[in-house]
Design an enzyme around this catalytic site. Sequence first.
Site, PDB file in Angstrom:
ATOM      1  N   LYS A   1     -46.270   8.558  38.138  1.00  0.00           N
ATOM      2  CA  LYS A   1     -47.647   8.514  38.641  1.00  0.00           C
ATOM      3  C   LYS A   1     -47.833   9.588  39.700  1.00  0.00           C
ATOM      4  O   LYS A   1     -47.264   9.494  40.797  1.00  0.00           O
ATOM      5  CB  LYS A   1     -47.909   7.121  39.243  1.00  0.00           C
ATOM      6  CG  LYS A   1     -49.360   6.829  39.496  1.00  0.00           C
ATOM      7  CD  LYS A   1     -49.535   5.385  39.934  1.00  0.00           C
ATOM      8  CE  LYS A   1     -50.780   5.235  40.797  1.00  0.00           C
ATOM      9  NZ  LYS A   1     -50.762   4.010  41.590  1.00  0.00           N
TER      10      LYS A   1
ATOM     11  N   SER B   1     -56.091   3.457  50.253  1.00  0.00           N
ATOM     12  CA  SER B   1     -55.818   4.897  50.120  1.00  0.00           C
ATOM     13  C   SER B   1     -56.707   5.504  49.039  1.00  0.00           C
ATOM     14  O   SER B   1     -57.207   6.624  49.187  1.00  0.00           O
ATOM     15  CB  SER B   1     -54.348   5.124  49.752  1.00  0.00           C
ATOM     16  OG  SER B   1     -53.510   4.618  50.753  1.00  0.00           O
TER      17      SER B   1
ATOM     18  N   ARG C   1     -55.401  -7.891  52.656  1.00  0.00           N
ATOM     19  CA  ARG C   1     -56.757  -7.550  53.104  1.00  0.00           C
ATOM     20  C   ARG C   1     -57.751  -8.648  52.782  1.00  0.00           C
ATOM     21  O   ARG C   1     -58.700  -8.890  53.496  1.00  0.00           O
ATOM     22  CB  ARG C   1     -57.232  -6.258  52.407  1.00  0.00           C
ATOM     23  CG  ARG C   1     -56.512  -5.033  52.865  1.00  0.00           C
ATOM     24  CD  ARG C   1     -56.770  -3.868  51.967  1.00  0.00           C
ATOM     25  NE  ARG C   1     -56.231  -4.114  50.641  1.00  0.00           N
ATOM     26  CZ  ARG C   1     -56.060  -3.189  49.725  1.00  0.00           C
ATOM     27  NH1 ARG C   1     -56.435  -1.958  49.956  1.00  0.00           N
ATOM     28  NH2 ARG C   1     -55.537  -3.494  48.551  1.00  0.00           N
TER      29      ARG C   1
ATOM     30  N   HIS D   1     -52.821   0.537  57.115  1.00  0.00           N
ATOM     31  CA  HIS D   1     -51.353   0.460  57.064  1.00  0.00           C
ATOM     32  C   HIS D   1     -50.773   0.493  58.480  1.00  0.00           C
ATOM     33  O   HIS D   1     -49.888  -0.274  58.827  1.00  0.00           O
ATOM     34  CB  HIS D   1     -50.763   1.668  56.317  1.00  0.00           C
ATOM     35  CG  HIS D   1     -51.098   1.759  54.861  1.00  0.00           C
ATOM     36  ND1 HIS D   1     -51.656   2.885  54.304  1.00  0.00           N
ATOM     37  CD2 HIS D   1     -50.915   0.892  53.844  1.00  0.00           C
ATOM     38  CE1 HIS D   1     -51.812   2.709  53.000  1.00  0.00           C
ATOM     39  NE2 HIS D   1     -51.379   1.498  52.691  1.00  0.00           N
TER      40      HIS D   1
END
Length: 158
Positions: free
Chosen positions: A41, A127, A90, A17
Amino acid sequence: MRRAVCPGSFDPVTNGHLDVIERMSRVFDEVVVAVLINKSKQGLFTTEERIDLLRQSVAEWPNVTVDSFHGLLVDFCKARGIQVIVKGLRAVSDFDYELQMGQMNHSLAQVETLFMPTNPLYSFLSSSLVKEVATYGGDVSRLVPPPVLAALKAKLSG
Ligand code: PNS
Protein backbone atom coordinates in the site's frame (compact mmCIF):
# COMPACT_ATOMS: atom_id res chain seq x y z
CA MET A 1 9.56 -1.28 33.13
CA ARG A 2 6.06 -0.81 31.62
CA ARG A 3 6.39 -0.48 27.86
CA ALA A 4 3.58 0.30 25.43
CA VAL A 5 3.42 0.47 21.68
CA CYS A 6 1.37 2.90 19.65
CA PRO A 7 1.17 1.28 16.20
CA GLY A 8 -0.14 2.78 12.99
CA SER A 9 0.44 3.89 9.43
CA PHE A 10 1.06 7.53 10.40
CA ASP A 11 0.77 8.77 6.79
CA PRO A 12 1.26 11.38 8.22
CA VAL A 13 1.10 11.77 12.02
CA THR A 14 -1.66 14.17 13.12
CA ASN A 15 -2.34 16.15 16.29
CA GLY A 16 -4.88 13.45 17.19
CA HIS A 17 -2.11 10.80 17.23
CA LEU A 18 0.20 13.12 19.17
CA ASP A 19 -2.44 13.78 21.81
CA VAL A 20 -2.75 10.03 22.46
CA ILE A 21 1.04 9.51 22.39
CA GLU A 22 1.69 12.33 24.87
CA ARG A 23 -0.97 11.07 27.29
CA MET A 24 0.43 7.53 26.99
CA SER A 25 3.90 8.84 27.81
CA ARG A 26 2.57 9.92 31.21
CA VAL A 27 1.09 6.49 31.93
CA PHE A 28 3.91 4.20 30.76
CA ASP A 29 7.66 4.20 31.45
CA GLU A 30 8.40 3.92 27.75
CA VAL A 31 6.27 4.38 24.63
CA VAL A 32 7.34 3.04 21.25
CA VAL A 33 5.58 4.54 18.25
CA ALA A 34 5.72 1.82 15.59
CA VAL A 35 5.18 2.63 11.93
CA LEU A 36 3.81 -0.23 9.83
CA ILE A 37 5.92 -0.96 6.74
CA ASN A 38 3.30 -1.90 4.16
CA LYS A 39 4.90 -2.59 0.78
CA SER A 40 1.55 -3.38 -0.87
CA LYS A 41 0.00 0.00 0.00
CA GLN A 42 1.74 3.12 -1.22
CA GLY A 43 1.06 6.19 0.86
CA LEU A 44 1.82 9.86 0.38
CA PHE A 45 4.95 9.67 2.56
CA THR A 46 7.60 6.93 2.51
CA THR A 47 8.22 4.96 5.71
CA GLU A 48 11.46 6.92 6.25
CA GLU A 49 9.63 10.24 5.86
CA ARG A 50 6.90 9.16 8.30
CA ILE A 51 9.50 8.11 10.86
CA ASP A 52 11.40 11.36 10.43
CA LEU A 53 8.23 13.46 10.85
CA LEU A 54 7.26 11.44 13.92
CA ARG A 55 10.73 11.82 15.49
CA GLN A 56 10.59 15.59 15.02
CA SER A 57 7.07 15.68 16.47
CA VAL A 58 7.77 13.60 19.63
CA ALA A 59 11.22 15.07 20.34
CA GLU A 60 10.07 16.86 23.52
CA TRP A 61 8.94 13.62 25.23
CA PRO A 62 12.08 11.77 26.42
CA ASN A 63 10.41 8.39 27.00
CA VAL A 64 8.92 8.20 23.48
CA THR A 65 10.85 6.50 20.67
CA VAL A 66 9.94 5.82 17.05
CA ASP A 67 10.54 2.61 15.15
CA SER A 68 9.08 0.65 12.23
CA PHE A 69 7.87 -2.92 11.87
CA HIS A 70 6.56 -5.36 9.30
CA GLY A 71 4.70 -8.59 9.81
CA LEU A 72 2.68 -9.15 12.95
CA LEU A 73 2.50 -6.46 15.59
CA VAL A 74 2.61 -9.08 18.35
CA ASP A 75 5.97 -10.35 17.02
CA PHE A 76 7.34 -6.79 17.25
CA CYS A 77 5.97 -6.59 20.81
CA LYS A 78 7.63 -9.89 21.79
CA ALA A 79 10.98 -8.89 20.26
CA ARG A 80 10.95 -5.54 22.12
CA GLY A 81 9.56 -6.68 25.48
CA ILE A 82 6.38 -4.64 25.00
CA GLN A 83 3.43 -5.78 27.11
CA VAL A 84 0.69 -3.41 25.96
CA ILE A 85 -0.74 -2.07 22.70
CA VAL A 86 -2.54 1.25 23.06
CA LYS A 87 -5.08 2.42 20.50
CA GLY A 88 -6.92 5.71 20.39
CA LEU A 89 -10.68 5.49 19.86
CA ARG A 90 -12.25 8.47 18.12
CA ALA A 91 -15.83 7.22 18.01
CA VAL A 92 -17.91 4.07 18.41
CA SER A 93 -17.30 3.38 14.73
CA ASP A 94 -13.63 2.66 15.54
CA PHE A 95 -14.57 0.17 18.23
CA ASP A 96 -15.73 -2.89 16.23
CA TYR A 97 -12.52 -3.39 14.27
CA GLU A 98 -10.25 -2.39 17.15
CA LEU A 99 -12.01 -4.88 19.44
CA GLN A 100 -11.49 -7.63 16.85
CA MET A 101 -7.79 -6.78 16.50
CA GLY A 102 -7.33 -6.57 20.26
CA GLN A 103 -8.91 -9.99 20.75
CA MET A 104 -6.86 -11.47 17.91
CA ASN A 105 -3.62 -10.05 19.31
CA HIS A 106 -4.44 -11.44 22.74
CA SER A 107 -5.25 -14.87 21.36
CA LEU A 108 -2.04 -14.89 19.29
CA ALA A 109 0.41 -13.85 21.98
CA GLN A 110 -1.40 -12.73 25.17
CA VAL A 111 -0.45 -9.12 24.41
CA GLU A 112 -2.96 -6.78 26.04
CA THR A 113 -4.70 -3.90 24.24
CA LEU A 114 -5.83 -0.76 26.04
CA PHE A 115 -8.11 1.82 24.42
CA MET A 116 -7.69 5.52 25.05
CA PRO A 117 -10.54 7.87 24.15
CA THR A 118 -9.17 10.59 21.91
CA ASN A 119 -9.50 14.23 22.80
CA PRO A 120 -12.92 15.30 21.38
CA LEU A 121 -11.10 18.21 19.71
CA TYR A 122 -9.66 15.64 17.31
CA SER A 123 -12.46 13.08 17.05
CA PHE A 124 -13.10 13.96 13.39
CA LEU A 125 -9.44 13.79 12.45
CA SER A 126 -7.73 11.17 10.28
CA SER A 127 -4.57 11.12 8.19
CA SER A 128 -6.65 10.44 5.06
CA LEU A 129 -8.86 13.50 5.59
CA VAL A 130 -5.84 15.69 6.33
CA LYS A 131 -4.27 14.60 3.02
CA GLU A 132 -7.49 15.19 1.11
CA VAL A 133 -8.08 18.64 2.57
CA ALA A 134 -4.42 19.64 2.07
CA THR A 135 -4.46 18.35 -1.54
CA TYR A 136 -7.25 20.78 -2.39
CA GLY A 137 -5.67 23.73 -0.61
CA GLY A 138 -7.63 23.58 2.67
CA ASP A 139 -6.09 24.80 5.90
CA VAL A 140 -4.79 21.92 8.05
CA SER A 141 -2.48 24.02 10.22
CA ARG A 142 -4.47 23.29 13.43
CA LEU A 143 -4.62 19.57 12.69
CA VAL A 144 -0.98 18.58 12.21
CA PRO A 145 2.34 19.50 13.86
CA PRO A 146 4.56 22.13 12.13
CA PRO A 147 6.99 19.61 10.51
CA VAL A 148 4.06 17.77 8.90
CA LEU A 149 2.51 21.01 7.69
CA ALA A 150 5.79 21.94 5.98
CA ALA A 151 6.20 18.45 4.52
CA LEU A 152 2.64 18.46 3.16
CA LYS A 153 3.22 21.82 1.50
CA ALA A 154 6.48 20.58 -0.05
CA LYS A 155 4.98 17.27 -1.20
CA LEU A 156 1.79 18.73 -2.65
CA SER A 157 3.26 21.81 -4.33
CA GLY A 158 5.09 19.81 -7.00
O1 PNS B 1 -3.01 3.46 11.32
P1 PNS B 1 -3.66 2.15 10.94
O2 PNS B 1 -3.46 1.87 9.48
O3 PNS B 1 -5.11 2.10 11.37
O4 PNS B 1 -2.88 1.01 11.77
C1 PNS B 1 -3.25 -0.34 11.65
C2 PNS B 1 -2.21 -1.25 12.32
C3 PNS B 1 -0.81 -0.96 11.82
C4 PNS B 1 -2.23 -1.02 13.82
C5 PNS B 1 -2.62 -2.73 12.03
O5 PNS B 1 -2.88 -2.86 10.67
C6 PNS B 1 -1.57 -3.75 12.42
O6 PNS B 1 -1.36 -4.00 13.60
N1 PNS B 1 -0.89 -4.32 11.40
C7 PNS B 1 0.19 -5.26 11.60
C8 PNS B 1 -0.18 -6.67 11.10
C9 PNS B 1 -0.87 -7.45 12.18
O7 PNS B 1 -0.37 -7.64 13.27
N2 PNS B 1 -2.09 -7.91 11.85
C10 PNS B 1 -2.94 -8.62 12.76
C11 PNS B 1 -3.78 -7.63 13.54
S1 PNS B 1 -4.92 -8.46 14.58
